[in-house]
Design a protein around this motif. Structure first.
Motif, PDB file in Angstrom:
ATOM      1  N   HIS A   1     -14.098   4.989 -11.275  1.00  0.00           N
ATOM      2  CA  HIS A   1     -14.517   5.025  -9.868  1.00  0.00           C
ATOM      3  C   HIS A   1     -14.430   3.633  -9.253  1.00  0.00           C
ATOM      4  CE1 HIS A   1     -16.777   6.140  -6.287  1.00  0.00           C
ATOM      5  NE2 HIS A   1     -17.520   5.062  -6.484  1.00  0.00           N
ATOM      6  N   TYR A   2     -14.855   2.631  -9.989  1.00  0.00           N
ATOM      7  CA  TYR A   2     -14.843   1.253  -9.500  1.00  0.00           C
ATOM      8  C   TYR A   2     -13.414   0.816  -9.174  1.00  0.00           C
ATOM      9  CZ  TYR A   2     -15.627  -3.808  -9.381  1.00  0.00           C
ATOM     10  OH  TYR A   2     -15.679  -5.136  -9.008  1.00  0.00           O
ATOM     11  N   LEU A   3     -12.488   1.056 -10.103  1.00  0.00           N
ATOM     12  CA  LEU A   3     -11.104   0.655  -9.891  1.00  0.00           C
ATOM     13  C   LEU A   3     -10.501   1.377  -8.684  1.00  0.00           C
ATOM     14  CD1 LEU A   3      -9.737   0.572 -13.566  1.00  0.00           C
ATOM     15  CD2 LEU A   3     -10.430  -1.374 -12.156  1.00  0.00           C
ATOM     16  N   ALA A   4     -10.778   2.673  -8.568  1.00  0.00           N
ATOM     17  CA  ALA A   4     -10.235   3.441  -7.447  1.00  0.00           C
ATOM     18  C   ALA A   4     -10.766   2.922  -6.111  1.00  0.00           C
ATOM     19  CB  ALA A   4     -10.574   4.920  -7.611  1.00  0.00           C
ATOM     20  N   GLU A   5     -12.049   2.614  -6.072  1.00  0.00           N
ATOM     21  CA  GLU A   5     -12.674   2.107  -4.844  1.00  0.00           C
ATOM     22  C   GLU A   5     -12.074   0.755  -4.441  1.00  0.00           C
ATOM     23  OE1 GLU A   5     -16.759   0.383  -4.959  1.00  0.00           O
ATOM     24  OE2 GLU A   5     -17.223   2.107  -3.695  1.00  0.00           O
ATOM     25  N   LYS A   6     -11.938  -0.135  -5.412  1.00  0.00           N
ATOM     26  CA  LYS A   6     -11.395  -1.462  -5.112  1.00  0.00           C
ATOM     27  C   LYS A   6      -9.924  -1.379  -4.729  1.00  0.00           C
ATOM     28  CE  LYS A   6     -15.272  -3.484  -5.908  1.00  0.00           C
ATOM     29  NZ  LYS A   6     -16.126  -3.776  -4.734  1.00  0.00           N
ATOM     30  N   ARG A   7      -9.170  -0.514  -5.388  1.00  0.00           N
ATOM     31  CA  ARG A   7      -7.752  -0.364  -5.026  1.00  0.00           C
ATOM     32  C   ARG A   7      -7.614   0.100  -3.582  1.00  0.00           C
ATOM     33  NH1 ARG A   7      -6.922   2.488 -10.334  1.00  0.00           N
ATOM     34  NH2 ARG A   7      -6.189   0.886 -11.785  1.00  0.00           N
ATOM     35  N   ARG A   8      -8.464   1.038  -3.163  1.00  0.00           N
ATOM     36  CA  ARG A   8      -8.401   1.518  -1.774  1.00  0.00           C
ATOM     37  C   ARG A   8      -8.633   0.367  -0.797  1.00  0.00           C
ATOM     38  NH1 ARG A   8     -10.936   6.199  -3.834  1.00  0.00           N
ATOM     39  NH2 ARG A   8     -13.015   5.339  -3.391  1.00  0.00           N
TER      40      ARG A   8
ATOM     41  N   LEU B   1       5.404  -4.207  -2.332  1.00  0.00           N
ATOM     42  CA  LEU B   1       3.966  -4.457  -2.262  1.00  0.00           C
ATOM     43  C   LEU B   1       3.158  -3.167  -2.247  1.00  0.00           C
ATOM     44  CD1 LEU B   1       1.944  -6.807  -2.091  1.00  0.00           C
ATOM     45  CD2 LEU B   1       2.037  -6.580   0.399  1.00  0.00           C
ATOM     46  N   THR B   2       3.713  -2.124  -1.659  1.00  0.00           N
ATOM     47  CA  THR B   2       2.969  -0.858  -1.539  1.00  0.00           C
ATOM     48  C   THR B   2       3.421   0.178  -2.563  1.00  0.00           C
ATOM     49  OG1 THR B   2       4.496   0.037   0.134  1.00  0.00           O
ATOM     50  CG2 THR B   2       2.625  -1.264   0.932  1.00  0.00           C
ATOM     51  N   ALA B   3       4.099  -0.276  -3.625  1.00  0.00           N
ATOM     52  CA  ALA B   3       4.616   0.657  -4.632  1.00  0.00           C
ATOM     53  C   ALA B   3       3.563   1.092  -5.638  1.00  0.00           C
ATOM     54  CB  ALA B   3       5.801   0.023  -5.364  1.00  0.00           C
ATOM     55  N   GLY B   4       2.321   0.682  -5.452  1.00  0.00           N
ATOM     56  CA  GLY B   4       1.272   1.045  -6.401  1.00  0.00           C
ATOM     57  C   GLY B   4       0.960  -0.119  -7.314  1.00  0.00           C
ATOM     58  N   GLY B   5       0.781   0.164  -8.571  1.00  0.00           N
ATOM     59  CA  GLY B   5       0.410  -0.891  -9.504  1.00  0.00           C
ATOM     60  C   GLY B   5      -1.084  -0.884  -9.776  1.00  0.00           C
ATOM     61  N   LYS B   6      -1.482  -1.610 -10.793  1.00  0.00           N
ATOM     62  CA  LYS B   6      -2.881  -1.607 -11.229  1.00  0.00           C
ATOM     63  C   LYS B   6      -3.792  -2.388 -10.300  1.00  0.00           C
ATOM     64  CE  LYS B   6      -1.338  -3.149 -15.201  1.00  0.00           C
ATOM     65  NZ  LYS B   6       0.106  -2.740 -15.104  1.00  0.00           N
ATOM     66  N   ARG B   7      -3.232  -3.360  -9.564  1.00  0.00           N
ATOM     67  CA  ARG B   7      -4.021  -4.254  -8.708  1.00  0.00           C
ATOM     68  C   ARG B   7      -5.054  -5.019  -9.545  1.00  0.00           C
ATOM     69  NH1 ARG B   7      -0.049  -3.700  -5.168  1.00  0.00           N
ATOM     70  NH2 ARG B   7      -0.344  -2.114  -3.541  1.00  0.00           N
ATOM     71  N   LEU B   8      -4.687  -5.343 -10.764  1.00  0.00           N
ATOM     72  CA  LEU B   8      -5.638  -5.971 -11.681  1.00  0.00           C
ATOM     73  C   LEU B   8      -6.108  -7.334 -11.170  1.00  0.00           C
ATOM     74  CD1 LEU B   8      -7.118  -6.054 -14.428  1.00  0.00           C
ATOM     75  CD2 LEU B   8      -5.064  -7.140 -15.369  1.00  0.00           C
ATOM     76  N   ARG B   9      -5.200  -8.168 -10.720  1.00  0.00           N
ATOM     77  CA  ARG B   9      -5.571  -9.521 -10.315  1.00  0.00           C
ATOM     78  C   ARG B   9      -6.507  -9.521  -9.113  1.00  0.00           C
ATOM     79  NH1 ARG B   9      -1.349  -8.567 -12.750  1.00  0.00           N
ATOM     80  NH2 ARG B   9      -0.487  -9.901 -14.400  1.00  0.00           N
ATOM     81  N   PRO B  10      -6.199  -8.788  -8.047  1.00  0.00           N
ATOM     82  CA  PRO B  10      -7.162  -8.761  -6.945  1.00  0.00           C
ATOM     83  C   PRO B  10      -8.497  -8.121  -7.320  1.00  0.00           C
ATOM     84  CG  PRO B  10      -5.359  -7.231  -6.539  1.00  0.00           C
ATOM     85  CD  PRO B  10      -4.945  -8.082  -7.696  1.00  0.00           C
ATOM     86  N   ILE B  11      -8.467  -7.116  -8.180  1.00  0.00           N
ATOM     87  CA  ILE B  11      -9.731  -6.507  -8.598  1.00  0.00           C
ATOM     88  C   ILE B  11     -10.553  -7.499  -9.404  1.00  0.00           C
ATOM     89  CG2 ILE B  11     -10.756  -4.724 -10.077  1.00  0.00           C
ATOM     90  CD1 ILE B  11      -8.466  -2.857  -9.152  1.00  0.00           C
ATOM     91  N   LEU B  12      -9.921  -8.269 -10.265  1.00  0.00           N
ATOM     92  CA  LEU B  12     -10.644  -9.309 -11.004  1.00  0.00           C
ATOM     93  C   LEU B  12     -11.264 -10.320 -10.051  1.00  0.00           C
ATOM     94  CD1 LEU B  12      -8.228  -9.974 -13.994  1.00  0.00           C
ATOM     95  CD2 LEU B  12     -10.617  -9.232 -14.188  1.00  0.00           C
ATOM     96  N   CYS B  13     -10.556 -10.661  -8.993  1.00  0.00           N
ATOM     97  CA  CYS B  13     -11.080 -11.590  -8.007  1.00  0.00           C
ATOM     98  C   CYS B  13     -12.351 -11.039  -7.361  1.00  0.00           C
ATOM     99  CB  CYS B  13     -10.008 -11.857  -6.946  1.00  0.00           C
ATOM    100  SG  CYS B  13     -10.441 -13.105  -5.729  1.00  0.00           S
TER     101      CYS B  13
END
Length: 296
Positions: free
Chosen positions: A6-13, A40-52
């Protein structure tokens, strides 16, 4: 119990909405904007911004204050992927389940799209929002952390070493150093930028930097393992390419089981580095485990 999914989905949005707003009109006639948006909008884990964002939370800060550096980091990461995929480097045809930028457009457009994303990252860091809470020195520190990580003493140096090492067998120390630059530098900057945005003191930033260094290397070990045994349909990119290019990898050095044990040890060390943090760091703890359990 903390719900990482849930956390990852919320932050990705949140991140995807901000990226979409900054990256030009969806139906822009500009070819360069189309190419930027394509990657840029192809998806991906967004790991780096989520870590930030998670690092800002871990030090008691407002994650919204870290959204600008978070998105800048994703722009830089995406630019690096576009360039890594080029024929002059890894010559990959597939990224995030889609044709790579130079396949979808052409090499020149891919080069320029990567350049544009890199410069846009620093445009928004200098212009948008206020991740420093009104403190110019703190804002400059965030910009410096990200620039240094992305530059010739960070990610670019790591990529240069990776290309130079094809066909060679690096020892453990050299392999770790290469990946601490190529992959780890931007991950460390992601955590540091979030912590600075959240107003962390130097001791907290140091603990988080230790955490980030361990998970950055663990991320690369997991990537090396996935390149051997991952499912291309799940990963969105080809498997077996490291072997084909004769790259130095952890499975080649330690074997698959040895690589798994090493990644577990790195995660344990990362968790130890933030053991003194309260529940605000639970997202960081869960992300450390997710990094080596992921399938893509």
């Amino acid at each position: 119990m903390f719900d990482l999914k849930h956390y990852l989905a919320e932050k990705r949005r949140s991140i995807n909405t901000a990226l979409d707003q900054w990256c030009g009109e969806t139906d822009s006639p500009s070819r360069i904007v189309q190419a930027m948006r394509y990657s840029l909008t192809a998806g991906g884990k967004r790991l780096r911004p989520i870590l930030c964002l998670a690092a800002a939370e871990a030090v008691g800060g407002d994650p919204d204050a870290a959204l600008v550096p978070a998105c800048a980091l994703e722009m830089i990461h995406t630019y690096s992927l576009i360039h890594d995929d080029l024929p002059a480097m890894d010559d990959d045809d597939l990224r995030r389940g889609r044709p790579t930028s130079h396949i979808q457009f052409d090499e020149a457009t891919a080069l320029l799209a990567g350049d544009a994303l890199l410069t846009m990252a620093f445009e928004i860091l200098a212009k948008e929002g206020d991740p420093a809470g009104g403190d110019p020195a703190r804002r400059m520190r965030i910009i410096h952390e990200i620039a240094a990580a992305a530059g010739y003493q960070g990610m670019i140096e790591g990529q240069m070493r990776d290309m130079a090492a094809e066909g060679a067998a690096l020892d453990a120390a050299s392999l770790a150093e290469m990946h601490s630059l190529k992959t780890g530098a931007l991950i460390r900057a992601s955590v540091a930028a979030g912590a600075i945005s959240g107003g962390a003191d130097p001791a907290r930033i140091e603990d988080l930097t230790q955490y980030a260094g361990r998970i950055g290397l663990a991320f690369q070990v997991a990537d090396d393992i996935l390149n051997v045994e991952g499912d291309p349909g799940v990963m969105g990119k080809a498997a077996g390419t490291d072997r084909d290019r004769k790259k130095s990898t952890y499975p080649a050095l330690l074997g698959l089981e040895g690589s798994r044990r090493f990644s577990l040890r790195l995660v344990e060390e990362a968790l130890h580095a933030i053991a003194g943090f309260d529940g605000g760091a639970d997202p960081l703890r869960a992300i450390a485990r997710y990094i080596i359990e992921r399938k893509r």
